[in-house]
Structures are given as C-alpha cells and as structure tokens.
Scaffold this active site. Sequence first.
Site, PDB file in Angstrom:
ATOM      1  N   ARG A  45       0.938  -1.217  -0.011  1.00 19.21           N
ATOM      2  CA  ARG A  45       0.091  -0.092  -0.114  1.00 19.21           C
ATOM      3  C   ARG A  45       0.848   1.222  -0.018  1.00 19.21           C
ATOM      4  NH1 ARG A  45      -4.424  -2.271   4.304  1.00 19.21           N
ATOM      5  NH2 ARG A  45      -2.630  -3.191   4.901  1.00 19.21           N
ATOM      6  N   LYS A 136      -2.554 -19.172   7.661  1.00 17.23           N
ATOM      7  CA  LYS A 136      -3.235 -19.348   8.831  1.00 17.23           C
ATOM      8  C   LYS A 136      -3.348 -18.124   9.735  1.00 17.23           C
ATOM      9  CE  LYS A 136      -0.296 -21.240  12.262  1.00 17.23           C
ATOM     10  NZ  LYS A 136      -0.365 -20.142  13.217  1.00 17.23           N
ATOM     11  N   HIS A 166       2.909 -24.440   7.534  1.00 10.99           N
ATOM     12  CA  HIS A 166       4.197 -24.658   6.986  1.00 10.99           C
ATOM     13  C   HIS A 166       4.913 -25.850   7.567  1.00 10.99           C
ATOM     14  CE1 HIS A 166       5.302 -22.502  10.741  1.00 10.99           C
ATOM     15  NE2 HIS A 166       6.480 -23.085  10.433  1.00 10.99           N
ATOM     16  N   LYS A 170       7.659 -29.339   6.175  1.00  9.56           N
ATOM     17  CA  LYS A 170       8.791 -29.315   6.723  1.00  9.56           C
ATOM     18  C   LYS A 170       9.310 -30.926   6.134  1.00  9.56           C
ATOM     19  CE  LYS A 170       8.534 -26.754  10.935  1.00  9.56           C
ATOM     20  NZ  LYS A 170       9.566 -25.752  11.181  1.00  9.56           N
ATOM     21  N   GLU A 204       8.930 -23.776  22.362  1.00 10.71           N
ATOM     22  CA  GLU A 204       9.592 -22.570  21.914  1.00 10.71           C
ATOM     23  C   GLU A 204      10.667 -21.857  23.162  1.00 10.71           C
ATOM     24  OE1 GLU A 204       7.929 -21.145  18.019  1.00 10.71           O
ATOM     25  OE2 GLU A 204       6.241 -21.370  19.332  1.00 10.71           O
ATOM     26  N   ASP A 223      -2.948 -20.989  18.019  1.00 14.96           N
ATOM     27  CA  ASP A 223      -1.904 -20.773  17.240  1.00 14.96           C
ATOM     28  C   ASP A 223      -1.162 -21.967  16.745  1.00 14.96           C
ATOM     29  OD1 ASP A 223       0.029 -19.281  15.883  1.00 14.96           O
ATOM     30  OD2 ASP A 223       1.353 -18.974  17.616  1.00 14.96           O
ATOM     31  N   HIS A 228      -0.639 -26.875  13.546  1.00 15.04           N
ATOM     32  CA  HIS A 228       0.621 -27.749  13.456  1.00 15.04           C
ATOM     33  C   HIS A 228       0.343 -29.152  14.192  1.00 15.04           C
ATOM     34  CE1 HIS A 228       1.992 -24.269  11.697  1.00 15.04           C
ATOM     35  NE2 HIS A 228       2.316 -23.521  12.740  1.00 15.04           N
ATOM     36  N   LYS A 312       5.378 -21.217  24.651  1.00 17.39           N
ATOM     37  CA  LYS A 312       6.504 -20.181  24.411  1.00 17.39           C
ATOM     38  C   LYS A 312       7.231 -19.984  25.564  1.00 17.39           C
ATOM     39  CE  LYS A 312       4.495 -18.201  20.370  1.00 17.39           C
ATOM     40  NZ  LYS A 312       5.327 -18.707  19.216  1.00 17.39           N
TER      41      LYS A 312
HETATM   42  C1  BG6 Z   1       3.634 -20.299  13.392  1.00 13.78           C
HETATM   43  C2  BG6 Z   1       3.045 -19.791  14.881  1.00 13.78           C
HETATM   44  O1  BG6 Z   1       2.696 -20.769  12.826  1.00 13.78           O
HETATM   45  O2  BG6 Z   1       4.646 -21.186  13.819  1.00 13.78           O
HETATM   46  C3  BG6 Z   1       4.193 -19.126  15.573  1.00 13.78           C
HETATM   47  O3  BG6 Z   1       2.103 -18.694  14.396  1.00 13.78           O
HETATM   48  C4  BG6 Z   1       5.315 -20.171  16.011  1.00 13.78           C
HETATM   49  O4  BG6 Z   1       3.999 -18.715  17.007  1.00 13.78           O
HETATM   50  C5  BG6 Z   1       5.744 -20.763  14.625  1.00 13.78           C
HETATM   51  O5  BG6 Z   1       6.276 -19.562  16.547  1.00 13.78           O
HETATM   52  C6  BG6 Z   1       6.790 -22.145  14.803  1.00 13.78           C
HETATM   53  O6  BG6 Z   1       7.223 -22.247  13.618  1.00 13.78           O
HETATM   54  P1  BG6 Z   1       8.429 -22.922  13.657  1.00 13.78           P
HETATM   55  O7  BG6 Z   1       8.762 -23.410  12.037  1.00 13.78           O
HETATM   56  O8  BG6 Z   1       9.653 -22.051  13.848  1.00 13.78           O
HETATM   57  O9  BG6 Z   1       8.645 -24.278  14.542  1.00 13.78           O
END
Ligand code: BG6
Length: 442
Positions: A45, A136, A166, A170, A204, A223, A228, A312
């Site tokens: 934008r 997502k 994603h 992987k 994480e 999330d 995932h 987290k």
């Molecule tokens: C994302 C989440 O989809 O995946 C994040 O929104 C998370 O909160 C991330 O940190 C983790 O992905 P990866 O590939 O680093 O394990």
Amino acid sequence: MDTPTVLIIIGITGDLSKRKLLPAIGDMAAAGVLPKQFRIIGITRQHTVTLSSVLEGVRNAELIRENMTVFPMSLADAADYERLRSHLHVISQPWGEDAQLLWYLAVPPTTAWPIIEQLGRSGLSRLQNTKLLLEKPFGIDRASAEELIAHVERSFTTQQVYRIDHYLAKETVQNIVVFRQDNSLFERTWNRDAIERIDILASETIGIEGRVAFYEQTGALRDLVQSHLLQLAALTLMTLPPDGKLERIPEARRALLGTLTVDLGSIKRGQYADYRRTVANPASMVETFVSLTLFSTDTRWQGVPITLTTGKALSEKKTDIVVTYRHNGAPQQNRLTLRLQPNEGVELCFFAKRPGYDRTIERVPLAFTYADHFDALPDAYGRVVLDALRGDHTLFASSGEVLESWRIVDAVRKSWELNADTLMVYPRGAAPEQVLRKNPRD
Ligand code: BG6
C-alpha cells in the site's frame, strides 16, 4: 515444472515475506527449481517502497531482483485492481495460455477477507490458471472458519485454494509418511497392541515479542494446536492411503482428525510470568502454554493417549513425536523419537547387555540424524510455493481438516469458559515437564 508463472505477493513489506517467503524463493532460484519464465510482483500500500528496500538483507536477493517488481496499490480500490490486471496481462500474455497466476496473501486474516472479495468481484480470481495461497489462522473457531471457507469459495473453487500449514511442508514432517510407508517393521506395530502412548511436543524459547495484538486474540491453542500439532497427530495416526497414493493423504488426515476427542480432564494451560506486562493487559487470560490428551475412536488406536504439548518462553526450541511402546512382557519399554527440529532425525531407544560378567541391561540409542547423511534441509516455505506451482495439494490443509481441528479446539475453549480458574503461571525458561507439574494457584 516449467509453467510460466507470475507470483503476486500481497503484503510484500511484511514480516512473513521478508523472513520466510523471499529467502525461500531466493533459495529456489539458487537451486534452479523456479520456472524459466517467472515474475514476482510485490504488492504494497506504501508508494515509497522500493525493490531495493524490499530485498535488503534477503538471502540470494541478486537472483530474484531482475524478475521482481513492486506494485503499489490500494487494496480497497477496484480501479487499482484493474490497473493490476493490465500489468499482469502485459507480463503473462507473451507467455501464452499456460501462464499461471499465483496469489500469495501474506497478510493477516482481517486484511485477507476484503482482498479475496475484490479478487472475486474484479474477475481476477477466475482468470485461467489462477491459484490462491492462504496463511493461517483460518478463522478463530469452527463457525468463523465455516464462514471464511464459504467466503473464499464465492470467488475461488476448492481446487484453486491452497491453505498453508508450514509444518506439513517441513522435510522431517514429510518424512513421517515415508517412515511409516517404507519401513514395514514399524508400520506393522503401529497400533494399540504395540504402542502405549504418543506424545507430541513443540516447545519454543521465544515469547510473543512483536506480535502482541495477534497473540492476545490467538493464544497457544489456536496458534499451534489447531494447526501444526493436530496435523502432526493426523500424520502419525492416519490410515495410510492404499497403494501409496499421496494425493489421498489430506482425506486420510481429515478422517483421522474426525476420530479424535479431547479428554477434558487432561487439559493444562499456562502463561509465562511477564506475559501480562509484555501485552500491557494485567487481566489477560491468554495461554502461552497448553497440553492436552486426545483419544481416537479408530479401532487401531482405541485407548491410546495422544498428548499434545506446546508453549512459548520455554527452556528449548524443540519439536518431536515420541512413541512409547508397551512392555508386552519385557521389563523395559522401547521408545521411538521422531525429532522434527532441531537436530533432525530418528532415534530408537532399545536395550542391550552391558559387556561384562554379570547380566546388566542398559538403555542404548539407535540413532539417525539428517546432518550425518544428507545436505542441508530445504526451507518449508520453498516447498509450499513449489507445490502450489505444481498444483499438488498434498501438503496443504483442506477445508475438512480445518473444520475438524476447530471442533477439537472449540471443545477445549468451552471447557475453559466453564472453568476460568485454571491458568498456571510459569517462569521464562521453564522446561515443559516443570510447567506440567505446576498448579493454577502455585
Ligand atoms: C507459527 C506460529 O505458525 O509457527 C508461531 O504462528 C510459531 O507462533 C511458529 O512460533 C513456529 O514455527 P517453527 O517453524 O519455527 O517451528
């Protein structure tokens, strides 16, 4: 794969484009897997954005630069979509009828919604060989996911839509299917008779820095679990499609998700200690940690607890799937670990006689690591783009899977509404087991 392609990235100045998407495309260019005729149009934008600023610091930027332009436009203005259509026509027309248009919406859902509508209204969604890649979250609960799916399907057909998770892309996650399909030794014992429990963990070390608004509306359950972790569970437990037909995998995952229910008594949720200060909301009940146990009604898995845990600001970044085998008469239990990241690999804990004159049994590992056998693993985002280019839906989440996952997540959220008092507070850097041992009022 050599279909001439224009990749239109909406949200080119965003974090996702910069950190994940453009570097992945740079890697693909370096690996020579992009179509010969390939253009990227970065939509923004902001009229002051330049190609150099977009590509600054991006890996292999020099390989993308000459095939990329930045196109400033208002995403709400129908006239701008017409301007974009003419621009696309100029690029793709010389490539002939096969040329495809890949729209990548690298923007938050609230921004994506009106863009999808504009793409439909302007007729851009119906141009030949047009595909839509969506990030997502796909809704915030089952009802909103249904609305979103219906909204998208007013402009695009099911075949045109690619919903990105994603994790599915992987390398080590793709290997779950290969591990099961191509190692009959394990697949034969992949059932409740041999397996006692399955634990899936994604911990994480990062907190929610820089994503305050998003995280306050989302939390760990929506999330990571809705997407995932439930996908990892589905890949681990699903019935493998007959004849190794990979295109049937999304349906196999959906069917498995449909057999899962949450043990409401097992749910634990937590929040790291300075979270409320970070989000400047002293009353926030948003969970940064969640653990829950699922059971499947599939006869193959009846009675086997499947525990998903994520959080987290924990002690380490680690994603793995641990399969614990039953004793079945043996004094010890074998354990198989699929290490998805980091230190990717597979490890089997088994038992050996310690050399010596007495009979001492010791637990020893049988281990495979990717690093010892293969080159660096490709990035998941490269795979996402490549599969969309090829029209392969296997590594994307179907609408059916999304809805089944929300059914599970909604049940958990409902139980939290009924029992508001179940949030544990844990210190940054805690190990998952430490958090699990805590009580809400500790
Ligand atoms: C994302 C989440 O989809 O995946 C994040 O929104 C998370 O909160 C991330 O940190 C983790 O992905 P990866 O590939 O680093 O394990």
